[in-house]
Design an enzyme around this catalytic site. Structure first.
Site, PDB file in Angstrom:
ATOM      1  N   PRO A 238       0.829  -1.209   0.000  1.00 10.07           N
ATOM      2  CG  PRO A 238      -0.558  -1.465   1.832  1.00 10.07           C
ATOM      3  CD  PRO A 238       0.678  -1.989   1.218  1.00 10.07           C
ATOM      4  N   PRO A 239       0.305   2.389  -0.407  1.00  8.75           N
ATOM      5  CG  PRO A 239      -1.077   3.921  -1.474  1.00  8.75           C
ATOM      6  CD  PRO A 239      -1.072   2.570  -0.868  1.00  8.75           C
ATOM      7  N   GLY A 240       2.743   4.521   1.057  1.00  4.83           N
ATOM      8  CA  GLY A 240       3.240   5.041   2.335  1.00  4.83           C
ATOM      9  C   GLY A 240       3.845   4.006   3.248  1.00  4.83           C
ATOM     10  CB  THR A 241       4.051   0.370   3.275  1.00  2.46           C
ATOM     11  OG1 THR A 241       4.085   0.228   1.858  1.00  2.46           O
ATOM     12  CG2 THR A 241       2.648   0.201   3.766  1.00  2.46           C
ATOM     13  N   GLY A 242       6.710   2.556   2.743  1.00  4.60           N
ATOM     14  CA  GLY A 242       8.160   2.626   2.740  1.00  4.60           C
ATOM     15  C   GLY A 242       8.828   1.899   1.592  1.00  4.60           C
ATOM     16  CB  THR A 244      10.113   5.396  -2.286  1.00  8.63           C
ATOM     17  OG1 THR A 244       8.920   5.266  -3.061  1.00  8.63           O
ATOM     18  CG2 THR A 244      11.093   6.260  -3.036  1.00  8.63           C
ATOM     19  CG  HIS A 458     -23.849   9.843  17.590  1.00 12.78           C
ATOM     20  ND1 HIS A 458     -24.685   9.466  16.575  1.00 12.78           N
ATOM     21  CD2 HIS A 458     -22.617   9.376  17.238  1.00 12.78           C
ATOM     22  CE1 HIS A 458     -24.012   8.817  15.659  1.00 12.78           C
ATOM     23  NE2 HIS A 458     -22.739   8.753  16.038  1.00 12.78           N
ATOM     24  CD  GLU A 459     -19.183  10.567  18.722  1.00 16.36           C
ATOM     25  OE1 GLU A 459     -18.634   9.458  18.838  1.00 16.36           O
ATOM     26  OE2 GLU A 459     -19.501  11.044  17.617  1.00 16.36           O
ATOM     27  CG  ASP A 535     -21.435   6.149  13.083  1.00 14.76           C
ATOM     28  OD1 ASP A 535     -20.196   6.202  13.084  1.00 14.76           O
ATOM     29  OD2 ASP A 535     -22.158   6.826  13.831  1.00 14.76           O
TER      30      ASP A 535
END
Ligand code: ADP
Ligand code: MG
Ligand code: ZN
Length: 642
Positions: A238-242, A244, A458-459, A535
């Site tokens: 996935p993108p951003g997993t390192g 490069t 709600h929360e 939700d």
């Protein structure tokens, strides 16, 4: 004297202007020519001319001060008789010193049929002059020069294009030889400073790359035995997993030059550009062996050739060139081609066959331990206070990639600076986790008291359902401060550990928790709000997965009904079944959601006193942390026991 001469020479000799500098100067001069010409022409016309009013002109004629008149298409030039300046100055109400100069006057042309009779009567010489010779030059200037400039701009444009195409443009003739260097779309790093130490976690990926590093260090060792190294490895994840980062670290570990380029940079509008770039890249790199060639985001060129509707000749040519270069180079010289992608499923099969990118290294999102060590790597670049627990942050960031974690540390450091501190404290980190997860606090969005009450219930509804279920999950924080990414409040759960396996019950209780917010609205206020949209979306998609992907429904059993197309991106799904089955799936999804919502309502209804108590507290404080929440919840037992 002898000594002074060279000195003088030194002073006079300025650095020779670069070729580009002189060309730019030339262009500017060319562009200025028409302007200069027109200003000169108008200036010479206006040398000692003064504009007067038409009425003043008539008065001058009337008083017989005018010697001659020349009418052109745009103006009337007036010459006075000698010796009348002083008298004329009165009419023109200008001061004499000015009027004494031999001045000609002019005025605009007004439709005045009586003028010529009038002039004739007063004995004024007059004529109408036709513009001719002078304007020949203007015509040339105003037509030829813009064309010239346009040509020159065009010339440089095509030339720079040729250069980028890697063609040699010295044959372009005039002004040739500006630069014969070929365009480079890749970057070369001779000494990469990044090593495996900078890539935290990802131990499996590193392990499978160690061999490549060893090979680059010492290709002969492998050649001697007759072992062939893989020519290429594909980093997938996935993108951003390192990915490069990892590729760069391999070059750093192996201490070899790193040729880095991005797939999309190859492909341009012009057919043939990409192919020649590929050829150029491999040629240059092979002189530099051992080295690493890294093609980032290779899916831009490596897309399967037959599954796109619009055929793209340029991409195909580039891909073909890449394939033939990969077959062509001699691996014993120590060139390794790395590539990265987050869409391995679209890659052309020819790229993946043995002898090309046959080794696939999966770079996954980090697990709990991985997250903590990534945080450690990035935290070491920032001054941290004593109260930091990176473990806690790692727990709170399940599902985050390496890039997210790097971002969290940086946001925390920024927050520390903003608050005038010289080090980062845990609170900065927790806040920046929230910023990355839910966006910045939106201070200017003020909820009215009714809305605030609704959001709070709600929360707390989510939180209560979450804690009071059989498969309960602890609460980290509840907040009703609006955030920029659209939430009016949220509840943060933190699992005690990463979960890789979920039971059907786990999933159902997750759905129940997602619907807990709405359940609280229903039970407390007998109404429903728009606040549950997110939700509902999540609950629905999870319910759908239970049926179609995990095969957990009684109706369909272990039947795969959907498949994921982009595993490492947003995971879009396609239905693999008939339309009839599709509508049956919808029915099943609905059943799951209904029963989960009912379960949530039951939990809330049985705990109204806790709901009221905690919501009241939340409305007052706007934030509750996990401990406070549990304390408030347990108060109930005391009150009910008493
Ligand atoms: P990708 O190429 O997979 O999309 P990058 O290699 O560009 O991701 O990673 C982006 C940033 O995220 C890196 O510059 C680094 O700061 C951080 N990062 C990602 N993974 C790691 C890791 N395993 N260890 C340390 N930092 C990481
Ligand atoms: Mg990348
Ligand atoms: Zn909600």
């Amino acid at each position: 004297m002898n000594q002074k001469k060279p000195d003088n020479q030194n002073n006079n000799s300025q650095p020779p202007p670069t070729r580009w500098g002189s060309l730019v100067q030339m262009l500017i001069i060319l562009a200025l020519i028409p302007y200069v010409i027109t200003t000169m022409m108008t200036a010479s016309m206006k040398a000692d001319n003064r504009e007067i009013m038409y009425s003043q002109f008539l008065s001058l004629v009337d008083k017989e001060y005018v010697a001659s008149v020349e009418v052109t298409s745009s103006q009337i030039n007036i010459k006075l008789k000698p010796g009348v300046e002083e008298a004329a100055a009165e009419i023109l109400n200008s001061d004499i010193s000015q009027a004494q100069k031999p001045v000609t006057y002019y005025t605009g042309v007004i439709f005045d049929p009586g003028l010529s009779a009038n002039l004739y009567e007063k004995g004024v010489d007059y004529k109408h002059s036709i513009p001719q010779t002078a304007s020949m030059f203007t015509v040339i200037a105003s037509w030829v020069i813009p064309f010239g400039i346009a040509y020159i701009i065009y010339f440089f444009f095509t030339r720079s294009m040729m250069k980028r195409m890697g063609g040699d443009s010295s044959s372009m003739g005039f002004m040739g030889g500006v630069s014969k260097s070929k365009a480079k779309v890749y970057n070369v790093e001779k000494n990469v400073a990044i090593t495996f130490k900078d890539v935290a976690g990802q131990d499996e990926a590193k392990e499978s790359l160690v061999e490549i590093i060893d090979f680059l260090h010492n290709p002969e060792k492998y050649v001697k035995v007759g072992a062939k190294q893989p020519k290429g490895a594909l980093l997938v994840g996935p993108p951003g997993t390192g990915k490069t980062l990892l590729a760069r670290a391999i070059a750093g570990e192996a201490k070899v030059p790193f040729y880095h380029l991005t797939g999309s940079e190859f492909v341009e509008l012009y057919v043939g550009v990409g192919a020649s770039r590929v050829r150029d890249l491999f040629q240059t790199a092979s002189k530099d062996a051992p080295c690493i060639i890294f093609i980032d985001e290779i899916d831009a060129i490596g897309k399967s050739r037959d599954n796109s509707l619009s055929s793209n000749d340029e991409r195909e040519q580039t891909l073909n060139q890449l394939l033939s270069e990969m077959d062509g180079f001699d691996p014993s010289r120590g060139i390794v081609v790395l590539a990265s992608t987050n869409r391995p499923e679209v890659l052309d099969k020819a790229l993946l066959r043995a002898g090309r990118f046959d080794r696939r290294v999966v770079v996954e999102k980090p697990d709990l331990i991985g997250r903590e060590s990534i945080l450690k790597v990035h935290a070491s670049k920032v001054i941290m206070g004593d109260d930091i627990s990176l473990h806690e942050i790692a727990l709170a960031t399940s599902g985050a990639t390496g890039a997210d974690l790097a971002n969290i540390i940086n946001e925390a450091a920024l927050r520390a600076v903003r608050l005038g501190r010289e080090f980062v404290i845990q609170e900065d980190l927790m806040e920046s986790v929230e910023v990355v997860v839910a966006g910045k606090e939106k201070k200017d969005r003020i909820l009215n008291s009714k809305e605030k009450e609704l959001v709070a219930y709600h929360e707390v509804g989510h939180a209560l359902v979450s804690v009071l279920q059989k498969n309960s999950q602890p609460i980290q924080k509840i907040t009703i401060v609006p955030r920029t990414m659209g939430s009016l409040g949220y509840t943060m759960n933190v699992p005690e550990e990463d979960r890789y396996l979920m039971t059907r019950e786990d999933l159902l209780s997750q759905i129940t928790m997602m619907l807990g917010g709405r359940a609280a609205e229903i039970v407390k206020f007998d109404t429903i709000t728009t606040g549950s949209s997110n939700d509902i979306e999540r609950a629905t998609s999870l319910a759908r997965n239970i049926i179609t992907i995990y095969g957990m429904s009684d109706r369909f059993g272990p039947m795969g009904l959907e498949s994921t197309t982009q595993q490492y991106l947003d995971g879009r799904k396609v239905l693999n079944c008939s339309d009839d089955t599709g509508s049956e799936i919808d029915e099943e999804v609905r059943k799951i959601l209904d029963s989960c919502q009912q379960a949530a309502i039951d939990i809330i209804a049985a705990n109204m006193d806790s709901l009221d108590r905690i919501a009241k507290f939340l409305i007052e404080k706007e934030n509750i942390n996990g401990e406070e929440f549990m304390k408030l919840l347990n108060d109930k037992d005391k009150t009910s026991a008493a």
